[in-house]
Design an enzyme around this catalytic site. Sequence first.
Site, PDB file in Angstrom:
ATOM      1  N   SER A 125      -3.791  -3.442  -2.868  1.00  0.00           N
ATOM      2  CA  SER A 125      -4.853  -2.501  -3.230  1.00  0.00           C
ATOM      3  C   SER A 125      -4.414  -1.664  -4.421  1.00  0.00           C
ATOM      4  O   SER A 125      -3.226  -1.379  -4.599  1.00  0.00           O
ATOM      5  CB  SER A 125      -5.162  -1.573  -2.049  1.00  0.00           C
ATOM      6  OG  SER A 125      -6.020  -0.520  -2.442  1.00  0.00           O
ATOM      7  N   TYR A 157      -2.590   4.381   4.299  1.00  0.00           N
ATOM      8  CA  TYR A 157      -3.035   3.077   3.805  1.00  0.00           C
ATOM      9  C   TYR A 157      -2.431   2.805   2.431  1.00  0.00           C
ATOM     10  O   TYR A 157      -1.917   1.713   2.170  1.00  0.00           O
ATOM     11  CB  TYR A 157      -4.560   3.033   3.734  1.00  0.00           C
ATOM     12  CG  TYR A 157      -5.101   1.740   3.172  1.00  0.00           C
ATOM     13  CD1 TYR A 157      -5.166   0.598   3.948  1.00  0.00           C
ATOM     14  CD2 TYR A 157      -5.549   1.662   1.847  1.00  0.00           C
ATOM     15  CE1 TYR A 157      -5.661  -0.594   3.431  1.00  0.00           C
ATOM     16  CE2 TYR A 157      -6.040   0.481   1.321  1.00  0.00           C
ATOM     17  CZ  TYR A 157      -6.095  -0.640   2.124  1.00  0.00           C
ATOM     18  OH  TYR A 157      -6.574  -1.821   1.604  1.00  0.00           O
TER      19      TYR A 157
END
Length: 249
Positions: free
Chosen positions: A146, A159
């Site tokens: 990501s 995250y």
Amino acid sequence: MSASRLSGKVAVILGGSGGIGAASARLFAAEGATVVVTYRSDKAAGEKAIAGLPGSGHFAASATVEDTVTLTALAAEVERRLGRCDILVNSAGYTKPVAAGDFDALTDDFIDEMFRVNWRGQFAAVRVFRKLLEASGDGLIVNVSSLAALTGQGSNIAYAASKAGMDTLTKALARTLAPAVRVMSVSPGAVDTDFVPGRGPEQLAKLAPTIPLRRVATVDDCARAIVACATHLTYSTGSIILLDGGRAL
């Protein structure tokens, strides 16, 4: 692209029942690969992801990345039914929005779960598929990371940290598994999926004008990058491919 570029190859896609994983399954099959997709609990979604794919031998199987027993069983089933695994795509994962300043919401259990699903599970998958990938002679692992790993901004701090750990894992594995297995990381920014709970079309529409390319990524954008690691970037390993429309600029 040649429809037979990946003929004879087997691609296992963790988290392949929807979103980026399902889009990747379609493109891998179009390139001639036999595809295995995993689903967590929704068997119908897994079966839908392989329905109508060109070629033969595709199947869907239940596996949970944080449960290594299920991954070990998956690797055994892939070997029994197909005899090989050439490509492993780590696209399974999850997140939950937590404001950056809300430290109280980032409980120990929440953080542990983030890393269990978004880092430990991916490493466990590599561990159980390592022998098959090495035996391929042209093994490839593609980790779906990501943009949050680079910027530290995303759905929540844990995250982002787990994805930064994945990028480090990509580099470490690339060095360790070379030359038999290449390892790549594809790092999307905002993607038009329901991956982030509560982030729907309205939020994405507001975000799009702030991105240099003026749109969020589609699942096919991501899938093309993943498949390109197998079909075009054959002299690359340990690389992190940003797929953010210029958002990090």
